[in-house]
Scaffold this active site. Structure first.
Site: not given
Ligand code: AHR
Length: 884
Positions: A604, A606, A682, A819
């Site tokens: 990654d 960006e 981000d 739950d």
């Protein structure tokens, strides 16, 4: 003497030895564990998991029976293939036509007479059967650690020459000569010696096992007061009297060691008084008969079973291991002295693990609550000399920890500037905390540190989080840079937590084994993530760096962005080349990847997950293959080139995905030096994945260093949760079978997110089987209950919503936890188990017209709470997984 659960049949035998034992007995003593609960009846996958965990714990010898059939052969071969030798526990063969001894009714519940009367022992039958079986084992190359003939032949439990009813007598040597009961037992002892002679003949003429020691059957120790024998109304011959009789009739010419069993009473564990009592008990029960090899009289002793009576704190999870740790230290101190005097042949702890399918664990197990206990680890640690009482921990520490990934990178001049793991230390010398957890009940925080061998002390977490829930709040940086990761406070994309922060991962959602310990990984679901925007010495503005993380090849999604590495300090997208993080995801961003989607390892950088220097799909980045643990690697020289690699974290080396130029627009790099885990630069937080360890380096590491680190990772022995199946213990993989007459071929399964019962058979499609397989997790809202994670949708759990069951991603919220938490109890129709909601003990998981709900008994507000068939519909058999 212990009330043992196993049955000694004609085909049973046990032994253990490390290395190549010599008949001269000059080898160091064998150290290992019993595995006597018919382990050969486990599935191949279960056996594989057991062997791997044994291997990781350094166990090279197990005491086990080997039945004379294909199952037995496969089991012995499997163990041997993992470097584990079997101390073969053998039983006598009776004269033809001898009926199996029938217990008088009054003794039925007491489990006595689990061995043939020795007076019927037929040496010829033994020779024919065991000779053939050994030849078959040897044809597969199996070398054994020892042959042990008979088990606890000196009391009613395993020798039906003892009469029933009995009074609790302890017979002595004189009784064996003159008492009617004693004379009968003595006759049996003589027949036993004939079978021993047959065994010696078989061994001496074998191909591969001529140097395998023969050990006389482990004799039962008697409790010092005789109270126990009186209470069960069983008789015994004392250990000394039995050995003296057998010696007088040629025992020493037939065996290389004496088998003894020791179960001293826990009296003030850890005190001088306790230690003295323990030694006295052992001396009363055969210790004085142990002699060095070649002595005029006596043989080295093989303590083929040992554990303790009267220990507390071991019946419920998490256990209190402190007393057993102290007792193991005391016991091994005595054994150490014996070894020093060359009078010890072997030590085999009772037991490694009880029946893995039993509803309740055997509290004698080394392996309890889904993990190898610390006392168990010390009991089976191979080097007895390193384990003298008083310095158990410090002596093992230096042995166990040699080199860790950051030591390797430091040696290559690319030191770690960040080292994160909830599993283990990433430096040999790191002794600080690994991570911090916070519990829901009072918001208190607890650091989780290390065991002596550098693995996480998960028991601290278990104890701290008992009856509440914990999340991981911080993962400490083990480097000197203090680049710790905390729950991300958010960024361009706000998280679902307070003030837009992300959520922390549930601390106990991902139990796995590593280094033979049960530890926890970090399980990230969408909405969770960690970050540090104010770091020290992380690469910025085109500086070189490297990184790897251990992640999962089965727990992932295609959401942005399961990253570990360098990102923007502002939590916003500041443009191309501002990030440099390794990414593990199903990347659907490039159109040509969508044809064959699967898990991949990417960079990654960006505004793009790069598989190479193109904005397109590189098939080499695809790592799908279902490896439960993968290593994902990225290094970047910051100016011109980067490289991507991946490996199976459980075996083998690294595969290069790409090594070459940076993509256009990304050279040079403009990294900003924040560190992220489980989110994008981000703070995109749509990803799912698992994290176990990761490091970042200053400088571009060499391939040699990466390869050495990969080997170091493989040596950890990362393992599936526990290797358990078919139980409600955390980590166990299971199926849930309906018990209502209509539907006994039906199983609880996921059907595109809905939860139903439907027929599953061995010939069902793999997808259906997988949809009907669940992994038991500690209850997400209460760890004394359970949650059920989907086998084929990791991170998704069974949960109720509006009283119907669904399969949904765990989102970390308190309501989701509740739950998804169910508390088991005995099946309401006396079959299997029933599960009520953690916050409502009246509502149970129930099937009704094919769908699964939570229902109370006779509540008229909804049709599925009808009392008709209620107790059947809420009862499910917890069975083996359809898709292991
Ligand atoms: O590059 C992929 C992702 O795109 C980054 O992680 C994120 O910052 C942006 O949304």
């Amino acid at each position: 003497m212990k009330h043992l659960t196993f049955i000694l049949t004609a085909a049973w035998a046990v032994t253990a030895a490390v290395g190549a034992p010599t008949l001269a007995g000059t080898e160091p003593p064998v150290v290992g564990a019993n595995l006597v609960n018919e382990p050969y009846k486990q599935t191949a996958a279960e056996q594989e998991a057991t062997f791997r965990i044994l291997q990781a714990a350094g166990v090279h010898v197990i005491r086990a029976g080997i039945p004379g059939n294909d199952q037995g052969l496969a089991f012995a071969q499997g163990a041997y293939a993992h470097g584990i030798k079997i101390e073969w526990l053998l039983g006598v063969y009776p004269d033809p036509g001898t009926p199996w001894p029938r217990l008088p009714d009054a003794y039925k519940s007491k489990g006595l007479w689990r061995g043939w009367p020795l007076s019927t022992a037929n040496a010829d039958a033994f020779k024919a059967n065991i000779g053939a079986q050994l030849a078959e084992l040897e044809s597969k190359g199996v070398v054994l650690a020892g042959f042990e003939l008979g088990n606890e032949i000196n009391w009613t439990g395993f020798n039906a020459d003892f009469p029933l009813p009995a009074q609790g007598r302890v017979l002595n040597e004189k009784d064996l000569a003159s008492d009617p009961e004693g004379r009968k037992i003595a006759q049996g002892y003589l027949r036993y010696l004939q079978t021993l002679a047959a065994l010696k003949d078989i061994r001496d003429h074998s191909m591969l096992n001529r140097r395998t020691p023969i050990i006389s059957g482990g004799l039962a120790d008697l409790d010092d007061s005789g109270k126990w024998l009186r209470s069960v109304k069983a008789d015994a011959v004392s250990v000394d009297a039995t050995l003296h009789f057998l010696q007088a009739n040629g025992l020493d010419q037939l065996v290389d060691g004496y088998g003894l069993h020791f179960y001293p009473l826990a009296i003030s564990p850890g005190s001088a008084q306790g230690q003295a009592a323990l030694r006295a008990h052992l001396e009363l029960n055969g210790l004085t008969q142990c002699a060095p090899p070649g002595a005029a009289k006596g043989k080295p002793c093989w303590v083929t079973e040992w554990n303790f009576n009267g220990l507390k704190g071991l019946d419920a999870c998490p256990i209190d291991d402190s007393s057993r740790i102290a007792m193991v230290g005391e016991m091994r101190s005595v054994l150490h002295d014996l070894a020093d005097q060359n009078r010890l042949g072997g030590s085999l702890y009772y037991t490694w693990q009880g029946q893995i399918h039993a509803p309740k664990e055997d509290h004698d197990s080394a392996f309890l609550c889904g993990a190898l206990t610390e006392s168990g680890r010390l009991a089976v640690a191979p080097n007895i000399a390193d384990l003298m009482a008083g310095n158990l921990i410090s002596d093992t520490h230096s042995e166990a920890i040699k080199q860790r990934p950051c030591d390797i990178y430091a040696a290559g001049n690319t030191p770690c500037i960040a080292a994160h793991s909830t599993v283990r230390s990433l430096y040999a010398k790191y002794t600080g905390a690994l991570y911090q957890v916070k519990r829901a009940s009072d918001d208190a925080a607890q650091d989780i540190g290390l065991l002596s061998d550098g693995y996480a002390n998960a028991a601290t977490q278990d104890a701290f989080c008992t009856n509440t829930t914990c999340v991981v709040t911080r993962i400490y940086d083990q480097s000197t840079k203090h680049n710790d990761l905390s729950i991300s406070s958010g960024g361009r994309y706000k998280g679902p937590g307070p003030n837009g922060s992300d959520l922390g991962a549930a601390a106990d959602a991902l139990p796995v084994t590593a280094g033979g310990h049960q530890v926890y990984g970090v399980s990230i679901s969408p909405g969770m993530g960690y970050r540090n925007n104010r770091t020290s010495d992380v690469a910025v503005n085109g500086k070189p760096e490297g990184m790897y993380m251990i992640s999962s090849g089965t727990h992932f999604n295609s959401g942005c962005c399961f990253d570990y590495g360098n990102a923007e300090v502002s939590g916003t997208d500041t443009g191309a080349a501002h990030m440099d993080a390794v990414n593990v995801t199903e990347d659907l961003s490039w159109a040509d990847c969508r044809n064959e989607p699967g898990l991949g390892v990417q960079a990654d950088l960006e505004n793009g997950l790069f598989h190479w220097n193109q904005r397109s799909c590189n098939p080499a980045s695809n790592v799908s293959g279902g490896h439960p643990f993968i290593s994902a690697w990225l290094k970047n020289n910051g100016q011109t080139t980067f490289a991507l690699k991946w490996g199976n974290a459980q075996s083998g080396g690294l595969n290069t995905i790409y090594s070459g130029a940076l993509p256009a627009g990304y050279a040079p790099m403009r990294q900003e030096g924040a560190i992220i885990l489980g989110v994008g630069g981000d703070n995109s937080h749509a990803s799912a994945g698992s994290f176990f360890e990761g490091v970042m380096t200053a400088g571009f590491p060499t391939d040699g260093a990466d390869n050495a680190v990969q080997s170091n990772i493989v040596a950890v022995g990362y393992g599936a949760p526990t290797g358990l199946a078919g139980t409600l213990m955390p980590g166990s993989e299971i199926s849930l079978q309906a018990t209502t007459a209509c539907c006994i071929g039906d199983y609880v399964r996921n059907l595109n997110g809905a939860v139903v019962i439907a027929p599953i058979t061995p010939s069902s499609a793999e997808q259906d089987k997988s949809d009907a397989t669940w992994i038991v997790r500690r209850g997400l809202a209460d760890n004394s209950c359970v949650s059920f994670e989907s086998r084929n949708n990791p991170g998704d759990f069974l949960r109720q919503q509006n009283l119907a069951l669904h399969m949904q991603p765990f989102d970390g919220t308190a309501s989701n936890r509740v739950d998804a938490t169910f508390c088991p109890q005995a099946g309401k129709n006396q079959k299997g188990s029933s599960f009520h909601l953690v916050n409502d003990p009246t509502r149970y998981v129930r099937h009704y017209y094919g769908k699964v709900y939570v229902a109370s008994d006779g509540d008229s507000t909804n049709p599925w709470s009808t009392p008709v068939h209620w107790s059947d519909d809420v009862s499910f058999i917890v069975g083996p997984p359809w898709s292991p």
